[in-house]
Design a protein around this motif. Sequence first.
Motif, mmCIF file in Angstrom:
data_model
loop_
_atom_site.group_PDB
_atom_site.id
_atom_site.type_symbol
_atom_site.label_atom_id
_atom_site.label_comp_id
_atom_site.label_asym_id
_atom_site.label_seq_id
_atom_site.Cartn_x
_atom_site.Cartn_y
_atom_site.Cartn_z
ATOM 1 N N ASP A 84 -74.411 -20.593 18.716
ATOM 2 C CA ASP A 84 -75.346 -21.467 18.010
ATOM 3 C C ASP A 84 -75.138 -21.498 16.502
ATOM 4 O OD1 ASP A 84 -76.567 -21.987 20.482
ATOM 5 O OD2 ASP A 84 -77.864 -20.242 20.283
ATOM 6 N N SER A 85 -74.193 -20.736 16.004
ATOM 7 C CA SER A 85 -73.865 -20.737 14.576
ATOM 8 C C SER A 85 -72.911 -21.898 14.282
ATOM 9 C CB SER A 85 -73.194 -19.412 14.208
ATOM 10 O OG SER A 85 -71.858 -19.377 14.690
ATOM 11 N N PRO A 86 -72.484 -22.071 13.030
ATOM 12 C CA PRO A 86 -71.492 -23.111 12.731
ATOM 13 C C PRO A 86 -70.110 -22.876 13.345
ATOM 14 C CG PRO A 86 -72.720 -22.531 10.745
ATOM 15 C CD PRO A 86 -73.083 -21.516 11.788
ATOM 16 N N LEU A 87 -69.844 -21.698 13.894
ATOM 17 C CA LEU A 87 -68.487 -21.369 14.330
ATOM 18 C C LEU A 87 -67.909 -22.337 15.369
ATOM 19 C CD1 LEU A 87 -68.705 -17.464 14.545
ATOM 20 C CD2 LEU A 87 -67.567 -18.834 12.787
ATOM 21 N N PRO A 88 -68.608 -22.677 16.464
ATOM 22 C CA PRO A 88 -67.991 -23.581 17.446
ATOM 23 C C PRO A 88 -67.598 -24.929 16.865
ATOM 24 C CG PRO A 88 -69.871 -22.470 18.434
ATOM 25 C CD PRO A 88 -69.915 -22.168 16.966
ATOM 26 N N GLY A 89 -68.438 -25.500 16.010
ATOM 27 C CA GLY A 89 -68.098 -26.787 15.408
ATOM 28 C C GLY A 89 -66.911 -26.690 14.483
ATOM 29 N N ILE A 90 -66.800 -25.584 13.769
ATOM 30 C CA ILE A 90 -65.662 -25.378 12.874
ATOM 31 C C ILE A 90 -64.361 -25.331 13.663
ATOM 32 C CG2 ILE A 90 -64.559 -23.659 11.395
ATOM 33 C CD1 ILE A 90 -67.400 -23.030 10.315
ATOM 34 N N VAL A 91 -64.333 -24.533 14.739
ATOM 35 C CA VAL A 91 -63.076 -24.415 15.478
ATOM 36 C C VAL A 91 -62.770 -25.695 16.257
ATOM 37 C CG1 VAL A 91 -63.258 -21.912 15.585
ATOM 38 C CG2 VAL A 91 -64.106 -23.259 17.492
ATOM 39 N N ALA A 92 -63.792 -26.445 16.662
ATOM 40 C CA ALA A 92 -63.540 -27.741 17.301
ATOM 41 C C ALA A 92 -62.771 -28.652 16.354
ATOM 42 C CB ALA A 92 -64.858 -28.391 17.714
ATOM 43 N N ALA A 93 -63.161 -28.660 15.076
ATOM 44 C CA ALA A 93 -62.464 -29.486 14.096
ATOM 45 C C ALA A 93 -61.055 -28.976 13.845
ATOM 46 C CB ALA A 93 -63.259 -29.527 12.792
ATOM 47 N N MET A 110 -73.764 -27.329 8.428
ATOM 48 C CA MET A 110 -72.396 -26.855 8.626
ATOM 49 C C MET A 110 -71.447 -27.593 7.705
ATOM 50 S SD MET A 110 -69.998 -26.948 12.038
ATOM 51 C CE MET A 110 -69.461 -28.633 11.775
ATOM 52 N N ARG A 111 -70.588 -26.840 7.003
ATOM 53 C CA ARG A 111 -69.534 -27.462 6.216
ATOM 54 C C ARG A 111 -68.339 -27.739 7.115
ATOM 55 N NH1 ARG A 111 -64.840 -26.444 3.569
ATOM 56 N NH2 ARG A 111 -64.772 -24.163 3.674
ATOM 57 N N THR A 112 -67.963 -28.993 7.225
ATOM 58 C CA THR A 112 -66.822 -29.364 8.057
ATOM 59 C C THR A 112 -65.532 -28.987 7.345
ATOM 60 O OG1 THR A 112 -68.077 -31.214 8.965
ATOM 61 C CG2 THR A 112 -65.689 -31.270 9.237
ATOM 62 N N PRO A 113 -64.560 -28.400 8.033
ATOM 63 C CA PRO A 113 -63.273 -28.116 7.392
ATOM 64 C C PRO A 113 -62.652 -29.383 6.815
ATOM 65 C CG PRO A 113 -63.425 -26.980 9.499
ATOM 66 C CD PRO A 113 -64.613 -27.892 9.424
ATOM 67 N N THR A 114 -62.060 -29.254 5.650
ATOM 68 C CA THR A 114 -61.418 -30.391 5.008
ATOM 69 C C THR A 114 -60.084 -30.701 5.693
ATOM 70 O OG1 THR A 114 -60.172 -29.038 3.431
ATOM 71 C CG2 THR A 114 -62.429 -29.685 2.811
ATOM 72 N N ALA A 115 -59.540 -31.873 5.388
ATOM 73 C CA ALA A 115 -58.232 -32.249 5.938
ATOM 74 C C ALA A 115 -57.171 -31.237 5.530
ATOM 75 C CB ALA A 115 -57.855 -33.652 5.475
ATOM 76 N N GLU A 116 -57.253 -30.731 4.293
ATOM 77 C CA GLU A 116 -56.275 -29.743 3.829
ATOM 78 C C GLU A 116 -56.417 -28.431 4.593
ATOM 79 O OE1 GLU A 116 -56.821 -32.891 0.945
ATOM 80 O OE2 GLU A 116 -58.284 -31.542 1.898
ATOM 81 N N GLU A 117 -57.652 -28.023 4.873
ATOM 82 C CA GLU A 117 -57.852 -26.781 5.627
ATOM 83 C C GLU A 117 -57.369 -26.924 7.064
ATOM 84 O OE1 GLU A 117 -61.742 -25.073 3.188
ATOM 85 O OE2 GLU A 117 -62.017 -26.514 4.832
ATOM 86 N N ILE A 118 -57.608 -28.067 7.664
ATOM 87 C CA ILE A 118 -57.120 -28.305 9.026
ATOM 88 C C ILE A 118 -55.600 -28.277 9.048
ATOM 89 C CG2 ILE A 118 -56.981 -30.031 10.873
ATOM 90 C CD1 ILE A 118 -59.845 -30.877 10.070
ATOM 91 N N GLU A 119 -54.967 -28.892 8.069
ATOM 92 C CA GLU A 119 -53.508 -28.892 7.993
ATOM 93 C C GLU A 119 -52.980 -27.475 7.781
ATOM 94 O OE1 GLU A 119 -49.510 -29.687 7.821
ATOM 95 O OE2 GLU A 119 -51.170 -30.844 8.679
ATOM 96 N N SER A 120 -53.638 -26.681 6.956
ATOM 97 C CA SER A 120 -53.210 -25.297 6.743
ATOM 98 C C SER A 120 -53.278 -24.495 8.033
ATOM 99 C CB SER A 120 -54.079 -24.634 5.669
ATOM 100 O OG SER A 120 -53.881 -25.230 4.412
ATOM 101 N N PHE A 121 -54.365 -24.670 8.790
ATOM 102 C CA PHE A 121 -54.503 -23.954 10.053
ATOM 103 C C PHE A 121 -53.369 -24.315 11.006
ATOM 104 C CE2 PHE A 121 -56.137 -24.109 14.463
ATOM 105 C CZ PHE A 121 -56.341 -22.749 14.677
ATOM 106 N N ARG A 122 -53.065 -25.584 11.121
ATOM 107 C CA ARG A 122 -52.054 -26.011 12.084
ATOM 108 C C ARG A 122 -50.643 -25.648 11.624
ATOM 109 N NH1 ARG A 122 -54.944 -31.873 13.496
ATOM 110 N NH2 ARG A 122 -56.872 -30.910 14.264
ATOM 111 N N ARG A 123 -50.408 -25.706 10.321
ATOM 112 C CA ARG A 123 -49.080 -25.396 9.787
ATOM 113 C C ARG A 123 -48.829 -23.889 9.725
ATOM 114 N NH1 ARG A 123 -49.817 -27.153 4.750
ATOM 115 N NH2 ARG A 123 -50.401 -25.033 4.105
#
Length: 270
Positions: free
Chosen positions: A80-89, A1-14
């Motif tokens: 069981d896909s990468p999706l739950p871990g992605i949205v957790a981040a 699983m590719r973890t979302p980057t800090a920039e991607e997390i900031e984009s989602f929240r902003r």
Amino acid sequence: MRTPTAEEIESFRRDGVVCLRGVLPTDLVATMAGPVEVALDGGQSADLSALAGAPAEQARFRAGVDHWRHQPEMLAFSADSPLPGIVAALMDSAAVFLYEDSVLAKEPGAVERTHWHQDLGYFHIEGTQVCTTWCPLDPVDADSGAVRFAVGSHRTGAFYRPNFFVSDEPIPGTEGDLVPDVEAAGFEIVSFDLEPGDITVHDARTLHSSGPNRTTDRRRRAISVRYCGDDARYRFRPGTPRKPEQADLADGDPLGAPAHPQVWPVNARA
């Protein structure tokens, strides 16, 4: 699983939405074509073109929900896909719960557009950690009906009445504000060309829409999975039917199995 980057997390929240490239294995996405056809053709979907008054010979826009409850492949994709871990981040949530999945298909030539709406109005949930993933099975662009998002609309504090998707008419008996004229309201509007393996994730409070499929030879199929995090609680709203599994639940109850199982961390269902 590719973890979302800090920039991607900031984009989602902003912005209330983020596009994540290549986060799902393309072979996994390809294997979902069969289950999606079962969901569309097995009496598990609604003909939204008919709801819009389209004649029978017209190309169709169809959608259905909660396929994970009776299709093991859909449960595996959602849990069981990468999706739950992605949205957790993205949501900064220790736990992630599966609220529902949805299959959406606009056939080539389908003229219906998906009107502006906010997902939260359709959910019997309140909280800030609620989001929707949109995972295409086909290449998507503006011509085939890419989703459009009103940037920052999740931060207005507004709660909008759910509509019928293919019209602005609110569902009778529901509560909240009417969805505004998004273009006139001055929101920045973004959209993303996507390939299988790419996804968008948007906050359940973000206003979004999509156009018709103007192509003559390209389907627009997607699996949309909706998740909740730590602060989500049940809030049963008038006008929107409860899911059968929610019958014995009350406002303020936490999410959990069997109605909405925990799918993150990865051993949560063990």
